[in-house]
Design a protein around this motif. Structure first.
Motif, PDB file in Angstrom:
ATOM      1  N   LYS A 370       0.895  -1.328   0.139  1.00  0.00           N
ATOM      2  CA  LYS A 370      -0.098  -0.008  -0.022  1.00  0.00           C
ATOM      3  C   LYS A 370       0.915   1.305   0.074  1.00  0.00           C
ATOM      4  CE  LYS A 370      -3.923   1.974   2.379  1.00  0.00           C
ATOM      5  NZ  LYS A 370      -4.980   1.848   3.619  1.00  0.00           N
ATOM      6  N   GLN A 371       2.050   1.090   0.539  1.00  0.00           N
ATOM      7  CA  GLN A 371       2.941   2.389   0.767  1.00  0.00           C
ATOM      8  C   GLN A 371       3.640   2.415  -0.644  1.00  0.00           C
ATOM      9  OE1 GLN A 371       5.849   2.092   3.842  1.00  0.00           O
ATOM     10  NE2 GLN A 371       6.493   4.267   3.696  1.00  0.00           N
ATOM     11  N   GLU A 372       3.926   1.609  -1.192  1.00  0.00           N
ATOM     12  CA  GLU A 372       4.307   1.745  -2.502  1.00  0.00           C
ATOM     13  C   GLU A 372       3.560   2.162  -3.452  1.00  0.00           C
ATOM     14  OE1 GLU A 372       7.545  -2.093  -2.185  1.00  0.00           O
ATOM     15  OE2 GLU A 372       5.771  -2.290  -3.518  1.00  0.00           O
ATOM     16  N   GLU A 373       2.186   1.687  -3.284  1.00  0.00           N
ATOM     17  CA  GLU A 373       1.100   2.378  -4.374  1.00  0.00           C
ATOM     18  C   GLU A 373       1.093   3.698  -3.817  1.00  0.00           C
ATOM     19  OE1 GLU A 373      -1.431  -2.140  -4.591  1.00  0.00           O
ATOM     20  OE2 GLU A 373      -2.079  -0.157  -3.409  1.00  0.00           O
ATOM     21  N   ARG A 374       0.939   4.024  -2.609  1.00  0.00           N
ATOM     22  CA  ARG A 374       0.797   5.561  -2.392  1.00  0.00           C
ATOM     23  C   ARG A 374       1.999   6.460  -3.089  1.00  0.00           C
ATOM     24  NH1 ARG A 374      -1.238   3.826   2.780  1.00  0.00           N
ATOM     25  NH2 ARG A 374       0.729   4.283   3.731  1.00  0.00           N
ATOM     26  N   ALA A 375       3.207   5.509  -2.932  1.00  0.00           N
ATOM     27  CA  ALA A 375       4.427   6.659  -3.473  1.00  0.00           C
ATOM     28  C   ALA A 375       4.227   6.704  -5.015  1.00  0.00           C
ATOM     29  CB  ALA A 375       5.666   5.669  -3.015  1.00  0.00           C
ATOM     30  N   ARG A 376       3.868   5.602  -5.709  1.00  0.00           N
ATOM     31  CA  ARG A 376       3.771   5.722  -7.067  1.00  0.00           C
ATOM     32  C   ARG A 376       2.472   6.521  -7.443  1.00  0.00           C
ATOM     33  NH1 ARG A 376       3.632   0.627  -7.852  1.00  0.00           N
ATOM     34  NH2 ARG A 376       1.609   0.096  -7.661  1.00  0.00           N
ATOM     35  N   ALA A 377       1.572   6.517  -6.782  1.00  0.00           N
ATOM     36  CA  ALA A 377       0.427   7.538  -7.082  1.00  0.00           C
ATOM     37  C   ALA A 377       0.802   8.800  -6.777  1.00  0.00           C
ATOM     38  CB  ALA A 377      -0.770   7.072  -6.304  1.00  0.00           C
ATOM     39  N   GLU A 378       1.592   9.310  -5.762  1.00  0.00           N
ATOM     40  CA  GLU A 378       2.057  10.607  -5.534  1.00  0.00           C
ATOM     41  C   GLU A 378       3.126  10.898  -6.671  1.00  0.00           C
ATOM     42  OE1 GLU A 378       1.271  12.621  -3.367  1.00  0.00           O
ATOM     43  OE2 GLU A 378       2.623  13.984  -3.434  1.00  0.00           O
TER      44      GLU A 378
END
Length: 749
Positions: A370-378
């Motif tokens: 989830k953190q990686e997805e948030r970073a990618r979305a950011e």
């Protein structure tokens, strides 16, 4: 108080407190330390509690200690430890409590294992009686846990019921054991009631029956505090016969928990079904009774004259139990069954631990994804914003270029119209001059004809008298007529010279430019505005010429088309029309509409992200009572006016697609538990950006900052910095906000 775990006195411990001579140290808490002491008056034993303080005791700590003494004196019951003597005004305040040589429930569970259901009901009944007495006296214990319940064979004793009044449960020095037995409303820093003690009693009984607190096991204090605040329980392993009694006490809503009197009645009804002795030997397992009897034996030895210990006996092995009424074979079978049961329980616990470890691993993996997805979305969002910013800048450059080209075209059109107007006026001037010359020639020829007529009259008469010679007389001019003709020709030459001079003066004078020179006048109105037009009349005249009149109209840049006529000597020129300028319109974007919809008093889900920008590209309104309501709008301006800054206030401005300007004057909404960023000043937290919000458990901060500060209280400035919640060994920090009316208390997260 306990006696087996006594340690010898250290160098900073006093030797006497009042009439009591200290023998050893029984325990140490967040604010106080408890000693085993002997009275120099009657030789009796007592547990003496005093404050932990370096140097002079502060007035605040002294008042809290005096309040605890007052509360403790109000209770005189067999289910609590009675107060024997106290001196809260001494240099080091102290309070002497009844000495109870018995272990705490926490030590019994750790050393002798968990309890069967009948023993849990027996302990619950005695503890509930103590709570009923406290609540009837108007006291909320606020710190019911296994460490604060002593267990002699006569029944449980509830102690330390005044500490919670002096130390709120929200202090950051709480241990995992304390948090695990706290009610959800206490963990959220809400007011404590009698229902809070009922919840803590339920958590304590669950610990006795299962061997652990009623929450998922974790070594992270912040995560455990979050679980307690949300009431996320893990009741795996709770015996079915105890679930109807313990589960209602652990309700998240305080209104759904039973009253202490109802809890006492339920446990007593369960005990009444097995009429027997009410002492612990009937209900407790042999290992529990052996440890309790060892404590009582040590207490009797101390009362009979034994002095304090010189070694730490907290790890002393438990002595074997005394003889029981069971036969050897029965006892062996009982022990074998207990051993098998313990092995099965250990296997079940290992399985549960493995399942919990696997579940934690899955949760960590999911959190990492989830953190990686948030970073990618950011990253994608930042790339999209950069692309949109470049496109917007390109559109602005193109619009500016179009404006420059339109201005250049307008200037060229105006210059062309001016040149055409000058050319027309020059042609009209020449035409008028030609007409004036023609009129002069006509007049000159008329004057010549009249002179000829006057001279030829005698000839006519003479011709009538002599008809035979008339034809010759009329066909040839006389010698007298030739000098008159020559005089007329010289007058015409002078006339044309005057006309040439007048034409030269007109060219130099330029009456068509509207200037006042010589014998011409002009009148009218004009405006330099690009959206207005000018009109008027002019009159010019010269020597020997006929006055001429006309009208003119000129259009400004960017104005609507204007039309006009020019009249000279009865001749009408063709009308002229200036080209219109096309207006450019733009459609508002989603961000434009979001900023336009914001009103004064709205609350927004946005904050500064620590990197010089906002957490959102456009504002989003939320309820002002929501947990994510970080900003409140003080004022909305459309003209670019300034906003108050500093002290939790600032501005959020936006330029729309139509170049309209919106400025939001915002104010940070502070709540306890939130975190913000601060810089370093002399190795300590210094200037802070109070408009930021940051994760309290983050391991990194932006390079501009050095500290993550967590809000511990929001108080009026008049309360003073000493009113901020403190904790031993840590500094308190505060910032004044809202024009100095409010104070934010914080700690280093």
């Amino acid at each position: 108080m306990t006696g087996m775990g006594m340690k010898p006195l250290s160098g900073d411990d006093p030797q006497r407190l009042g009439v009591y001579r200290l023998l050893g140290q029984l325990g140490s808490g967040g604010m106080g330390r408890i000693y085993l002491a002997r009275s120099t008056v009657d030789g009796s034993l007592a547990a003496v509690k005093t404050l932990l303080a370096e140097g002079v005791v502060s007035d605040t700590d002294r008042r809290r200690f005096a309040r605890e003494v007052t509360l403790a004196r109000r209770i005189d019951s067999a289910y609590t430890a009675r107060v024997r003597d106290s001196d809260p005004d001494a240099e080091r305040p102290w309070m002497a409590i009844e000495y109870i040589p018995a272990p705490a429930l926490s030590e019994l569970v750790r050393s002798a294992g968990r309890l069967p259901g009948s023993a849990v009901r027996w302990i619950a009944a005695g503890t509930a009686k103590a709570l009923v007495l406290l609540h009837d006296a108007g006291i909320v214990h606020r710190d019911v846990k296994p460490q604060n319940i002593l267990l002699p064979l006569a029944g449980p004793r509830l102690i330390d019921f005044g500490i919670s009044h002096a130390n709120d449960i929200t202090r950051t020095s709480l241990t995992l054991g304390t948090i695990a037995f706290t009610s959800p409303e206490q963990a959220r820093a809400e007011p404590s009631t009698t229902a809070s003690d009922v919840y803590s009693l339920g958590a304590t009984l669950f610990h006795l029956a299962v061997g652990r607190p009623p929450y998922p096991e974790t070594a992270d204090t912040i995560r455990l505090l979050t679980l307690v605040q949300r009431g996320e329980l893990d009741l795996t392993g709770l015996p079915k016969e105890l679930a109807p009694l313990i589960r209602p006490c652990l309700a998240s809503d305080p209104d759904e928990r039973p009253e202490p009197a109802d809890v006492l009645r339920q446990f007593l009804e369960e005990l009444d079904r097995a009429p027997t002795s009410q002492r612990g030997e009937r209900w407790l397992p042999p290992r529990w009774t052996a440890l309790i009897e060892a404590y009582e034996a040590r207490g009797r030895a101390l009362r009979e004259g034994g002095e304090g210990l010189t070694v730490d006996e907290r790890t002393r092995p438990v002595p074997p139990p005394g003889p029981t009424r069971l036969y050897t074979a029965e006892r062996a079978a009982h022990e074998e069954a207990a051993r098998r049961k313990e092995e099965a329980e250990r296997a079940a616990r290992r399985k549960q631990e493995e399942e919990r470890a696997a579940r934690r691993k899955q949760e960590e993996l999911a959190a990492r994804r989830k953190q990686e997805e948030r970073a990618r979305a950011e990253w994608e969002r930042e790339a999209r914003e950069a692309q949109e910013r470049k496109a917007r800048e390109a559109r602005e450059r193109k619009a500016e270029e179009n404006r420059r080209q339109a201005a250049a075209r307008a200037r060229a059109t105006a210059e062309n119209e001016k040149k055409q107007r000058r050319a027309r006026e020059e042609r009209e001037r020449k035409k008028r001059a030609e007409q004036a010359r023609q009129e002069q020639r006509v007049r000159a020829s008329g004057q010549t004809g009249a002179a000829s007529s006057s001279r030829s009259s005698p000839s006519s008469s003479r011709t009538a008298s002599a008809p035979q010679t008339g034809k010759a007389a009329t066909s040839r001019p006389s010698s007298a007529a030739r000098p008159a003709a020559q005089s007329a020709d010289s007058s015409a030459g002078c006339f044309w010279g005057v006309i040439a001079v007048i034409a030269l003066v007109v060219v130099i004078w330029k009456p068509w430019d509207g200037s006042d020179t010589g014998g011409s006048t002009s009148s009218g109105t004009s405006s330099g505005s690009s959206s207005s037009s000018s009109s008027g009349t002019y009159t010019s005249g010269g020597t020997g010429s006929t006055p001429t009149t006309g009208t003119y109209t000129s259009g400004g840049l960017g104005s609507a088309p204007t039309r006009g006529t020019s009249t000279t000597g009865g001749t009408t020129a063709a009308p002229t029309t200036s080209a219109p300028t096309t207006a450019v319109s733009r459609t508002p974007s989603a961000a434009d509409r979001a900023f336009t919809s914001v009103r004064t008093g709205d609350c927004l889900d946005a904050y500064q992200n620590g990197y010089g920008s906002w957490s959102r590209t456009a504002p989003q309104q939320v309820g002002c009572g929501a947990a994510d309501a970080y900003l409140r709008v003080l004022r909305v301006t459309r003209s670019g006016g300034g906003c108050p800054s500093g002290g939790g206030r600032g501005s959020w401005w936006h330029t729309g697609e139509d170049y309209a300007f919106t400025n939001l004057c915002v104010e940070r909404q502070f709540r306890r538990g939130q975190c913000f960023l601060a810089k370093s000043a002399s190795g300590r937290p210094g200037p802070a950006n109070l408009l930021t919000a940051w994760s309290c458990s983050a391991g990194r901060v932006p390079s501009e900052f050095s500290y993550i500060m967590q809000v511990t209280a929001v108080l009026p400035t008049s309360a003073g910095t000493n009113a901020c919640p403190g904790e031993p060994g840590r500094y308190r920090y505060s910032w004044n906000v809202y024009d100095g009316r409010t104070m934010i208390c914080a700690k280093v997260a």
